[in-house]
Each structure stands twice: as C-alpha cells, then as structure tokens.
Design an enzyme around this catalytic site. Structure first.
Site, PDB file in Angstrom:
ATOM      1  N   TYR A  30       0.892  -1.158   0.000  1.00 25.46           N
ATOM      2  CA  TYR A  30       0.000   0.000   0.000  1.00 25.46           C
ATOM      3  C   TYR A  30       0.925   1.201   0.000  1.00 25.46           C
ATOM      4  CZ  TYR A  30      -4.400  -2.398   1.081  1.00 25.46           C
ATOM      5  OH  TYR A  30      -5.528  -3.157   1.027  1.00 25.46           O
TER       6      TYR A  30
ATOM      7  N   ASP B 220      -6.167  -0.708  -6.411  1.00 23.69           N
ATOM      8  CA  ASP B 220      -7.631  -0.605  -6.404  1.00 23.69           C
ATOM      9  C   ASP B 220      -8.171  -0.041  -5.096  1.00 23.69           C
ATOM     10  OD1 ASP B 220      -7.237  -2.699  -4.646  1.00 23.69           O
ATOM     11  OD2 ASP B 220      -8.142  -4.233  -5.925  1.00 23.69           O
TER      12      ASP B 220
ATOM     13  N   HIS C 165     -10.092  -7.013  -5.288  1.00 21.98           N
ATOM     14  CA  HIS C 165      -9.817  -6.971  -3.844  1.00 21.98           C
ATOM     15  C   HIS C 165     -10.805  -7.854  -3.071  1.00 21.98           C
ATOM     16  CE1 HIS C 165      -7.252  -4.114  -1.343  1.00 21.98           C
ATOM     17  NE2 HIS C 165      -7.832  -4.842  -0.420  1.00 21.98           N
TER      18      HIS C 165
HETATM   19  C1  LIG Z   1      -9.436 -10.091   5.159  1.00 17.11           C
HETATM   20  C2  LIG Z   1      -8.820  -9.599   3.892  1.00 17.11           C
HETATM   21  C3  LIG Z   1      -7.777  -8.696   3.947  1.00 17.11           C
HETATM   22  C4  LIG Z   1      -7.185  -8.242   2.774  1.00 17.11           C
HETATM   23  N1  LIG Z   1      -6.129  -7.389   2.860  1.00 17.11           N
HETATM   24  C5  LIG Z   1      -5.528  -6.965   1.730  1.00 17.11           C
HETATM   25  C6  LIG Z   1      -4.412  -6.092   1.808  1.00 17.11           C
HETATM   26  O1  LIG Z   1      -3.983  -5.712   2.888  1.00 17.11           O
HETATM   27  N2  LIG Z   1      -3.863  -5.677   0.640  1.00 17.11           N
HETATM   28  C7  LIG Z   1      -4.333  -6.076  -0.589  1.00 17.11           C
HETATM   29  O2  LIG Z   1      -3.800  -5.688  -1.618  1.00 17.11           O
HETATM   30  N3  LIG Z   1      -5.380  -6.922  -0.673  1.00 17.11           N
HETATM   31  C8  LIG Z   1      -5.983  -7.365   0.437  1.00 17.11           C
HETATM   32  N4  LIG Z   1      -7.050  -8.221   0.344  1.00 17.11           N
HETATM   33  C9  LIG Z   1      -7.486  -8.683  -0.978  1.00 17.11           C
HETATM   34  C10 LIG Z   1      -6.797 -10.003  -1.345  1.00 17.11           C
HETATM   35  O3  LIG Z   1      -5.435  -9.823  -1.622  1.00 17.11           O
HETATM   36  C11 LIG Z   1      -7.451 -10.645  -2.576  1.00 17.11           C
HETATM   37  O4  LIG Z   1      -7.553  -9.694  -3.598  1.00 17.11           O
HETATM   38  C12 LIG Z   1      -8.817 -11.247  -2.263  1.00 17.11           C
HETATM   39  O5  LIG Z   1      -8.876 -11.748  -0.959  1.00 17.11           O
HETATM   40  C13 LIG Z   1      -9.116 -12.378  -3.230  1.00 17.11           C
HETATM   41  O6  LIG Z   1     -10.397 -12.861  -3.022  1.00 17.11           O
HETATM   42  P1  LIG Z   1     -10.762 -14.175  -2.165  1.00 17.11           P
HETATM   43  O7  LIG Z   1     -10.694 -13.766  -0.740  1.00 17.11           O
HETATM   44  O8  LIG Z   1     -12.122 -14.478  -2.644  1.00 17.11           O
HETATM   45  O9  LIG Z   1      -9.755 -15.267  -2.509  1.00 17.11           O
HETATM   46  C14 LIG Z   1      -7.663  -8.687   1.510  1.00 17.11           C
HETATM   47  C15 LIG Z   1      -8.719  -9.589   1.469  1.00 17.11           C
HETATM   48  C16 LIG Z   1      -9.295 -10.054   2.637  1.00 17.11           C
HETATM   49  C17 LIG Z   1     -10.415 -11.043   2.552  1.00 17.11           C
END
Ligand SMILES: Cc1cc2nc3c(=O)[nH]c(=O)nc-3n(C[C@H](O)[C@H](O)[C@H](O)COP(=O)(O)O)c2cc1C
Length: 495
Positions: free
Chosen positions: A236, A264, A353
């Site tokens: 980030y 995003d 995301h």
């Molecule tokens: C609890 C949680 C925290 C997340 N934190 C981040 C993050 O800190 N940075 C980021 O780029 N994406 C974050 N994401 C998005 C994930 O990298 C990813 O795009 C997403 O979880 C994929 O979908 P899925 O959970 O259905 O596999 C997060 C997703 C979840 C569920």
C-alpha cells in the site's frame, strides 16, 4: 523497579493516558489524536492492559517505530495489575462450546467447508473483518459465481497416467498454480498470524504474498521462511514516499522476489459487516444517540495512510527504486492492462480486492477473458504475466483461469478461514485438497501439464451475462453470511 498496576491505573483518561502492552507501560496521551483507529478504542484500555486488543491489529514493532522512546515507561509488575473483569458473555460461551464441537479437520472436504466452520467459531469482529465486502456484496458473490458460468470441453482418450501441474510464476517454480495472496490482520484469526501461512506455503511449495498490513512484522514473516522459499511483497503506497521507499528497499534486501502494488484502493470500500461488528464490539450504546465510532471498522482504521493521489505518473519512480519485478494488483479492464504493458511493468493481477472495494466491479476471471482476447489480437499475450484472484475455491476454478491465459491465481479468504478454524493443519489440509482436486481434474479434462491448458477446453459463452444458472443452494450460497440491518433494543423481558 517495575511500575505497579495501581500507578498505571491512575492514568485512565484523555489528559493522561497510559496503557500496558506485553508487560510494559506506554504513555500514549499525545498520540491519541493521531491514532488511525480513533481515540475511543485506546481510551477503553486507558490505565489497563491492552495487549489482547493490540496484538491482532499491530505488528510487534509498532510501538518502537511510532512512539517516541521518551513515552516508553518501562516494565510493569503484572501481578499488581487488576485482572480485566470478565463480564459474563453468553454469546462467547456459546462460541467456546462450538469450538469444542466443531467438525474434525478430516470432515472438511473442500475450501468452502473451512468457511462454514470459521463462521461459527471465529470471534464476531474477526469474522466481520475477513468475510465482509463492499456495499451490497454483489461483487463478492459474483467473484465465486462467475466461475460457474464457465463450462468444460474436455478431451478424451488422452494418456493421463502422469500429471504434472507445477508451473513458474515470475520466475519462481511452484508445485501448483496458486499463491497465497496478501490479506491483512492474520492474528485476528489465529494468534500466530501470517507466519502460519508462511509455513504452509513452504510445505506445499507455493508463493506467499506478504501484506503491508500484516499482524506479524514483515521481518517475522521473512524469518519464518525457509531455504529458497519465495515471498512477494504487497504494497500500500504511503503518502510519505520516504516510508514507501524504505519498505521497498528493505523487502528487496530481505530477498522478496516481486513487488505487488495495490492499485484498487485509493479509498477503502465501505464494508458494513466489519463496521457493524466493530461498532457492536466496542459496546457503544446505539440507543443513547451517541455519535457512532469514527474508526468505522478494522479496515478503515488501519488504512488511513494510503495515498489516494497515486497515479500512472508514479510508476517510473517505483521502477527507479527497485529491481524487483513490479506487478499492479487490482487492474479491472483490458485498457489498463495495455497501459501496464506500455509503462513496462512485469505483471498485473486482475482483481477487485475480493469484492471489498468497488461493488459491481466485474470478477477477475471475466476481466481475464476480455483482456486475453485483446492481447491475442494485438500479439501482446506474452508481454506481461497475468494473474487473477477473487472467488477461487476449487481446482476447476484454477484450471479455468489457466485455460483463459492466466499464469496463476491468488487465493485469500479460504486460507484465512482454514487458519482461523484449524491453525496450520487447516491451511495444510486446504492446500492438499486443492492439489488432490487439481490432479483429478487435470486428468478428467485430458491434460497432463499446465502448458496444455488453452481456451479450446472451456466454453465461456455465458461468462459476461452475469446470470448464474446454478442452484441457489450451492455450497457458496449456503456459507454466505447475509448482511443484516441494525438491531433494535432487546425486549425488556430479556434485559
Ligand atoms: C481479510 C482480507 C484482507 C485483505 N487485505 C488486503 C491487503 O492488505 N492488501 C491487498 O492488496 N489486498 C488485500 N485483500 C485482498 C486479497 O489480496 C485478494 O484480492 C482477495 O482476498 C481475493 O479474493 P478471495 O478472498 O475471494 O480469494 C484482503 C482480502 C481479505 C479477505
């Protein structure tokens, strides 16, 4: 001489606010207005031991990094600290009982099973943070359902005795084409946090993407890796570029093999389950007309530093400060993939995301289909590595993405849920299940290696229709936790 609990307890207000974390006292009075999560949550622990609340949200080096040494007051004699009153909480007692009664790990046969168990065994706030998504959560559900609109056209009578589904992503050899994507706040689900994912990733020879907002410190996660285990960094971008540069340089020095810049999230989406559970967890009196908690859930609390002015113009700067390959995470249209090629980054993740940002963003797999047809038309399909994430729950989902042209896929929530419900063994089993599914489905589709996966093996005619003809009682629907409206005061008879 350690401080006594009685002394610390005197500093229990906003004019003088001390808290105890891991047996040491800190004077956070001046820090109160700056706390990204708002003052209220600190004041709840003023004069008390805040360790339990602090740990999941803050990496262990936070206080050393952000609180001036003069505010580090030293050790506290913990035997003199009044134990936090345990208020009787029937909901928590029921949760503890459910943890005792949960299914055996061997009874989990697929990734959605872990979600079903996690939903019943996780703390409300943690479940709220992990499971929530933006607005009406339409994109969250679409991510999973989009895969249901792609059907197979398998080949028959192929010798599939030996199947090898190993592959290479950004130069890293992996056993199966998925990686553990970055998800913040691992300790909300398990006190050990992200290092459990590191260990499971090592065992299964897959890559782990380390989140900027991990609960463990970056160094703890890198230290937990073994041998030549590959890790990537998710970034980030901080409004203060010096901080960002320091993070990138440190990651490169510690051996991270790629930099995934999240593009995003110029502002965090509204995730109402998270906001609501945070609100309720803080015991705010909804009925008294008090203003609502301005931290608005764990997600918003931890992300206020993210730079909303980040733009294409910044990419050369990233290229000037690192030799790591750069991948843009969160690309959502073919036009932006073309731009990414133009500016010379090495990859993109087609992702929304996990449905947590813009509701009604299309699924990564739909954007993949759109993108690959544009790239193939222009002869650019080998110019960039394309990954997708979101809603991947089965090896058939992975195979579909690879047939379309993805190099690999990221998986987020399922590993968090497996970790929360069953710890390391859970994540290990989740990964093993995917490998078993992968072997079987590669055979059934008539392919013995991932380079044989191609668009002729799938039927995507319905992909863009956004109408999913699957029964509403599919597993995904069964585990989905619907949004709920605000609660009324309990009836007087129950008070
Ligand atoms: C609890 C949680 C925290 C997340 N934190 C981040 C993050 O800190 N940075 C980021 O780029 N994406 C974050 N994401 C998005 C994930 O990298 C990813 O795009 C997403 O979880 C994929 O979908 P899925 O959970 O259905 O596999 C997060 C997703 C979840 C569920």
């Amino acid at each position: 001489m350690p401080l006594s609990g009685v002394e610390v307890a005197k500093h229990d207000n906003k004019d003088s606010c001390w808290v105890i974390v891991h047996g040491k006292a800190y004077d956070v009075t001046e820090f109160l207005p700056e706390h990204p999560g708002g003052q209220k949550i600190i004041l709840k622990y003023a004069g008390k031991d805040a360790t339990e609340e602090f740990d999941p949200i803050h990496p262990p080096d936070t206080l050393d990094k952000y609180l001036d040494q003069s505010k580090h007051l030293g050790a506290v004699d913990m035997s003199t600290v009044a134990a936090v009153e345990k208020v009787e909480d029937p909901e928590e007692e029921e949760r503890q009982q459910r943890i005792k009664d949960k299914p055996l790990l061997e009874q989990c046969y697929n990734l959605l099973d872990f979600e079903a168990v996690a939903k019943k065994t996780m703390k409300k706030g943690a479940w709220g943070y992990y499971s929530s998504a933006a607005d009406d959560e339409v994109t969250l559900r679409e991510n999973h359902e989009a895969f249901h609109r792609i059907w197979f056209r398998p080949k028959i009578l192929v010798d599939v005795k030996n199947v090898d589904f190993s592959t290479t992503m950004l130069g890293a050899k992996v056993d199966i084409p998925f990686y553990v994507t970055a998800t913040a706040l691992g300790k909300l689900g398990n006190p050990e946090g992200e290092v459990l994912l590191t260990k499971a990733a090592k065992k299964h020879n897959v890559v782990q993407m380390i989140p900027t907002l991990a609960s463990c410190s970056f160094d703890e996660i890198v230290d937990a890796a073994e041998g030549d285990q590959v890790q990537w960094l998710q970034l980030y971008v901080n409004s203060d570029r010096k901080i960002t540069q320091r993070i990138i340089e440190h990651a490169e020095k510690r051996g991270c093999k790629a930099l995934f810049i999240t593009v995003d999230a110029p502002q965090l989406g509204r995730r109402e389950k998270d906001m609501r559970s945070k609100f309720e967890d803080q015991g705010t009196n909804v009925q008294s007309g008090q203003t609502t908690d301005n931290s608005q859930g764990a997600a918003r609390a931890i992300s206020s530093f993210i730079d909303p002015s980040l733009s294409w113009k910044d990419i050369p700067w990233f290229q000037s400060v690192t030799k790591m390959p750069i991948i843009l995470k969160g690309v959502q249209r073919a036009e932006d993939v073309l731009k990414a090629i133009e500016v010379g980054v090495q990859g993109v993740v087609l992702s929304n995301h996990g449905g947590r940002q813009l509701d009604f963003a299309r699924s990564g797999v739909e954007v993949l289909a759109e993108t690959m047809s544009v790239l193939r038309e222009l002869g650019l399909e080998n110019k960039i590595e394309i990954f997708i994430d979101g809603g991947i729950r089965r090896a058939t989902d992975i195979i579909k993405a690879l047939c379309l042209g993805a190099k690999g896929v990221g998986i987020g929530r399922p590993f968090l849920y497996a970790m929360s419900a069953y710890g390391l063994e859970g994540v290990d089993r989740a990964m093993s299940l995917l490998k078993d599914e992968m072997e079987m489905n590669m055979r059934l589709i008539g392919c013995t290696s991932v380079d044989q996966l191609n668009p002729s093996l799938i039927d995507t005619r319905n992909l863009g229709s956004h109408v999913t003809p699957v029964p509403r009682d599919s597993l995904g629907h069964t585990v989905y936790d619907p949004l709920v409206p605000p609660s009324f005061k309990p009836p007087k008879s129950k008070l």
